[in-house]
Write a protein that holds these residues in place. Structure first.
Motif, PDB file in Angstrom:
ATOM      1  N   PHE A  28       0.701  -1.352   0.026  1.00  0.00           N
ATOM      2  CA  PHE A  28      -0.078  -0.123  -0.044  1.00  0.00           C
ATOM      3  C   PHE A  28       1.014   1.279   0.006  1.00  0.00           C
ATOM      4  CE2 PHE A  28      -1.734   3.553   2.734  1.00  0.00           C
ATOM      5  CZ  PHE A  28      -3.032   3.709   1.904  1.00  0.00           C
ATOM      6  N   LEU A  29       2.040   1.433   0.949  1.00  0.00           N
ATOM      7  CA  LEU A  29       2.784   2.512   0.647  1.00  0.00           C
ATOM      8  C   LEU A  29       3.502   2.730  -0.548  1.00  0.00           C
ATOM      9  CD1 LEU A  29       4.420   2.553   4.638  1.00  0.00           C
ATOM     10  CD2 LEU A  29       2.528   3.857   3.583  1.00  0.00           C
ATOM     11  N   ALA A  30       3.976   1.541  -1.042  1.00  0.00           N
ATOM     12  CA  ALA A  30       4.597   1.529  -2.552  1.00  0.00           C
ATOM     13  C   ALA A  30       3.611   2.279  -3.526  1.00  0.00           C
ATOM     14  CB  ALA A  30       5.075   0.220  -2.907  1.00  0.00           C
ATOM     15  N   PHE A  31       2.126   1.854  -3.330  1.00  0.00           N
ATOM     16  CA  PHE A  31       1.437   2.564  -4.132  1.00  0.00           C
ATOM     17  C   PHE A  31       1.249   3.888  -4.080  1.00  0.00           C
ATOM     18  CE2 PHE A  31      -3.024   3.924  -4.632  1.00  0.00           C
ATOM     19  CZ  PHE A  31      -3.222   4.006  -6.204  1.00  0.00           C
ATOM     20  N   VAL A  37       4.669  10.688  -6.158  1.00  0.00           N
ATOM     21  CA  VAL A  37       5.491  11.367  -7.094  1.00  0.00           C
ATOM     22  C   VAL A  37       5.054  11.685  -8.433  1.00  0.00           C
ATOM     23  CG1 VAL A  37       7.714  10.599  -8.302  1.00  0.00           C
ATOM     24  CG2 VAL A  37       7.665   9.816  -6.009  1.00  0.00           C
ATOM     25  N   LEU A  38       4.005  10.887  -8.851  1.00  0.00           N
ATOM     26  CA  LEU A  38       3.578  11.119 -10.090  1.00  0.00           C
ATOM     27  C   LEU A  38       2.704  12.433  -9.917  1.00  0.00           C
ATOM     28  CD1 LEU A  38       2.230   7.804 -11.587  1.00  0.00           C
ATOM     29  CD2 LEU A  38       4.080   9.264 -12.363  1.00  0.00           C
ATOM     30  N   THR A  73      10.400  10.363  -0.495  1.00  0.00           N
ATOM     31  CA  THR A  73      11.519   9.318  -1.041  1.00  0.00           C
ATOM     32  C   THR A  73      12.536   9.103   0.035  1.00  0.00           C
ATOM     33  OG1 THR A  73      11.275  10.491  -3.098  1.00  0.00           O
ATOM     34  CG2 THR A  73      13.438   9.545  -2.715  1.00  0.00           C
ATOM     35  N   SER A  74      12.303   9.983   0.999  1.00  0.00           N
ATOM     36  CA  SER A  74      13.398   9.850   2.300  1.00  0.00           C
ATOM     37  C   SER A  74      12.782   8.525   3.189  1.00  0.00           C
ATOM     38  CB  SER A  74      13.404  11.045   3.193  1.00  0.00           C
ATOM     39  OG  SER A  74      12.091  11.313   3.888  1.00  0.00           O
ATOM     40  N   ILE A  75      11.768   8.079   2.933  1.00  0.00           N
ATOM     41  CA  ILE A  75      11.540   6.858   3.901  1.00  0.00           C
ATOM     42  C   ILE A  75      10.776   5.853   3.150  1.00  0.00           C
ATOM     43  CG2 ILE A  75      11.146   8.224   5.944  1.00  0.00           C
ATOM     44  CD1 ILE A  75       8.240   8.853   5.464  1.00  0.00           C
ATOM     45  N   ILE A  76       9.788   6.182   2.187  1.00  0.00           N
ATOM     46  CA  ILE A  76       9.115   4.735   1.600  1.00  0.00           C
ATOM     47  C   ILE A  76       9.923   3.815   0.854  1.00  0.00           C
ATOM     48  CG2 ILE A  76       7.145   4.003   0.258  1.00  0.00           C
ATOM     49  CD1 ILE A  76       5.675   6.804   0.949  1.00  0.00           C
ATOM     50  N   PRO A  77      10.907   4.309   0.063  1.00  0.00           N
ATOM     51  CA  PRO A  77      11.768   3.449  -0.663  1.00  0.00           C
ATOM     52  C   PRO A  77      12.666   2.614   0.356  1.00  0.00           C
ATOM     53  CG  PRO A  77      11.687   5.442  -1.645  1.00  0.00           C
ATOM     54  CD  PRO A  77      11.149   5.518  -0.777  1.00  0.00           C
ATOM     55  N   ASN A  78      12.959   3.116   1.554  1.00  0.00           N
ATOM     56  CA  ASN A  78      13.629   2.424   2.444  1.00  0.00           C
ATOM     57  C   ASN A  78      13.115   1.322   3.169  1.00  0.00           C
ATOM     58  OD1 ASN A  78      16.572   2.326   4.025  1.00  0.00           O
ATOM     59  ND2 ASN A  78      14.999   2.659   5.587  1.00  0.00           N
ATOM     60  N   MET A  79      11.719   1.755   3.575  1.00  0.00           N
ATOM     61  CA  MET A  79      10.817   0.805   4.138  1.00  0.00           C
ATOM     62  C   MET A  79      10.659  -0.380   3.069  1.00  0.00           C
ATOM     63  SD  MET A  79       8.029   3.426   5.755  1.00  0.00           S
ATOM     64  CE  MET A  79       7.163   1.950   6.463  1.00  0.00           C
ATOM     65  N   ILE A  80      10.528  -0.270   1.857  1.00  0.00           N
ATOM     66  CA  ILE A  80      10.357  -1.249   0.870  1.00  0.00           C
ATOM     67  C   ILE A  80      11.627  -2.140   0.726  1.00  0.00           C
ATOM     68  CG2 ILE A  80      10.466  -1.931  -1.436  1.00  0.00           C
ATOM     69  CD1 ILE A  80       8.484   0.896  -1.872  1.00  0.00           C
ATOM     70  N   LYS A  81      12.727  -1.576   0.901  1.00  0.00           N
ATOM     71  CA  LYS A  81      13.976  -2.194   0.961  1.00  0.00           C
ATOM     72  C   LYS A  81      14.103  -3.203   2.329  1.00  0.00           C
ATOM     73  CE  LYS A  81      17.942  -0.192   2.088  1.00  0.00           C
ATOM     74  NZ  LYS A  81      18.581  -0.869   2.926  1.00  0.00           N
ATOM     75  N   VAL A  82      13.851  -2.667   3.455  1.00  0.00           N
ATOM     76  CA  VAL A  82      13.860  -3.174   4.575  1.00  0.00           C
ATOM     77  C   VAL A  82      12.991  -4.430   4.660  1.00  0.00           C
ATOM     78  CG1 VAL A  82      13.395  -3.130   7.240  1.00  0.00           C
ATOM     79  CG2 VAL A  82      14.570  -1.315   6.026  1.00  0.00           C
ATOM     80  N   PHE A  83      11.694  -4.349   4.186  1.00  0.00           N
ATOM     81  CA  PHE A  83      10.751  -5.393   4.406  1.00  0.00           C
ATOM     82  C   PHE A  83      10.396  -6.171   3.282  1.00  0.00           C
ATOM     83  CE2 PHE A  83       9.642  -1.872   7.405  1.00  0.00           C
ATOM     84  CZ  PHE A  83       9.913  -2.448   8.568  1.00  0.00           C
ATOM     85  N   PHE A  84      10.885  -5.877   1.999  1.00  0.00           N
ATOM     86  CA  PHE A  84      10.754  -6.903   1.115  1.00  0.00           C
ATOM     87  C   PHE A  84      12.143  -7.453   0.945  1.00  0.00           C
ATOM     88  CE2 PHE A  84       6.581  -5.090  -1.019  1.00  0.00           C
ATOM     89  CZ  PHE A  84       6.007  -5.726  -0.125  1.00  0.00           C
ATOM     90  N   THR A 281       0.965   9.660   4.204  1.00  0.00           N
ATOM     91  CA  THR A 281      -0.285   9.918   3.441  1.00  0.00           C
ATOM     92  C   THR A 281      -0.336  11.527   3.129  1.00  0.00           C
ATOM     93  OG1 THR A 281      -1.553   8.348   4.873  1.00  0.00           O
ATOM     94  CG2 THR A 281      -2.934  10.119   3.805  1.00  0.00           C
ATOM     95  N   PRO A 282      -0.072  12.588   3.878  1.00  0.00           N
ATOM     96  CA  PRO A 282      -0.181  13.722   3.295  1.00  0.00           C
ATOM     97  C   PRO A 282       0.617  14.314   2.332  1.00  0.00           C
ATOM     98  CG  PRO A 282       0.423  13.914   5.764  1.00  0.00           C
ATOM     99  CD  PRO A 282       0.443  12.495   5.360  1.00  0.00           C
ATOM    100  N   PRO A 283       1.825  13.915   2.007  1.00  0.00           N
ATOM    101  CA  PRO A 283       2.481  14.122   0.636  1.00  0.00           C
ATOM    102  C   PRO A 283       1.577  13.701  -0.723  1.00  0.00           C
ATOM    103  CG  PRO A 283       3.854  13.578   2.265  1.00  0.00           C
ATOM    104  CD  PRO A 283       2.688  13.167   2.799  1.00  0.00           C
ATOM    105  N   CYS A 284       0.835  12.509  -0.232  1.00  0.00           N
ATOM    106  CA  CYS A 284      -0.042  11.982  -1.428  1.00  0.00           C
ATOM    107  C   CYS A 284      -1.502  12.789  -1.626  1.00  0.00           C
ATOM    108  CB  CYS A 284      -0.335  10.340  -1.180  1.00  0.00           C
ATOM    109  SG  CYS A 284      -1.321   9.545  -2.300  1.00  0.00           S
TER     110      CYS A 284
END
Length: 314
Positions: A28-31, A37-38, A73-84, A281-284
């Motif tokens: 969900f966070l990746a989405f 970003v888009l 970008t400062s948090i979500i890509p790193n979360m994906i790296k950590v948990f996937f 959520t707010p940046p989205c």
């Protein structure tokens, strides 16, 4: 006796260990990240390449869009790296770089909402002097000042953290190298954490929120004195999107910190989960609620307020 200084080589991110179905949350966070970003890049592109949008208001909106992209970008890509990818190893210096970028842009997010409140305050309370008070130059100075202040104050805070001794553990119980979780790993007194944390929370959250509240008190007083009901409705309608953004950003943070102080969580992963959602959520939401109002973008793009037909609008 001079205390020994312990500097660890790395840390391990271990948040969300007890939560079921955490992989679904990360998807969900990746989405959310892709949408963030888009849409924000679209807003930046439209503002930069459309001269009709080169106004103080849209300069502030573009500033918010840039901040949203970097914050996510400062948090979500790193979360994906950590948990996937199961790679939760973070080098010492990189941990503090991530801490700095995250808190610097959370601070900028907070102040950018205050800048948008300032824009509404000038437009509604000083409509006849709006173009002379709120110029591109003055807006650029205000934005530049908030960037210098935010980057400087967080650099000072992170600089203090790097000088502390880390001796309790290598494990950071959070989804990134966040300030409070890192402080728990130090050999220092927790009263220092409370003092420093409270001081910086006041600067980066309470001060901007107070400025926003004061601006809206002034706006409500001005609207109250308007003779026409249509003018009142029109003035308040221009503030709707900004009020939603303020609510989306501040209310979750206020609730999380209030509950964390007053109640004891049975599952200590829950406040971390809540804080991650409140941060991502707010940046989205921002570009969809505020920036991508189709009617506003189209009107500006078609230059409906051309020279000779300049009509004041809030």
């Amino acid at each position: 006796m001079i205390p020994l200084f312990f500097r660890l080589e790395s840390f391990y991110i271990i948040g969300f260990q007890t939560l079921p179905y955490i992989s679904i949350y990360i998807i969900f966070l990746a989405f959310v990240y892709v949408v963030t970003v888009l849409f924000n890049c679209l807003v930046i592109y439209v503002i930069v390449f459309n001269h009709c949008l080169h106004t103080p208001k849209f300069m502030a909106v573009g500033n918010l869009a840039v901040i949203d992209v970097i914050l996510s970008t400062s948090i979500i890509p790193n979360m994906i790296k950590v948990f996937f990818m199961k790679d939760n190893f973070v080098p010492f210096n990189m941990c503090f770089v991530q801490m700095y970028v995250y808190y610097a842009f959370v601070t900028l997010e907070s102040f950018s909402l205050a800048i948008l409140a300032y824009d509404r305050w000038i437009a509604i309370c000083f409509p006849l002097r709006q173009n002379s008070i709120n110029t591109l130059q003055s807006m650029s100075y205000i934005i530049g000042l908030t960037w210098c202040f935010s980057l400087g104050i967080i650099a000072f805070a992170v600089g203090i953290m790097t000088q502390l001794s880390f001796c309790n553990s290598l494990k950071v119980f959070s989804y990134f190298c966040d300030y409070s979780s890192m402080f728990r790993l130090t050999c220092n007194d927790y009263t220092m954490q409370w003092t420093v944390g409270t001081s910086f929370s006041f600067l980066i959250l309470v001060v901007p929120f107070t400025l926003i509240c004061l601006s809206y008190v002034s706006i409500l007083v001005t609207v109250f004195w308007m003779k026409s009901l249509d003018s009142r409705v029109k003035a308040l309608a221009t503030c709707t999107e900004h009020i939603i953004l303020v609510a989306v950003f501040y209310i979750p943070l206020i609730i999380i910190f209030t509950i964390s102080l007053d109640l004891h969580f049975i599952d200590e992963d829950l406040p971390v989960l809540s804080l991650s959602l409140a941060s991502c959520t707010p940046p989205c939401v921002n570009p969809m609620v505020y920036s991508l109002k189709t009617k506003v973008i189209r009107n500006r793009a078609l230059c409906k307020g051309k020279r000779g037909k300049k009509k004041h609008s809030f």
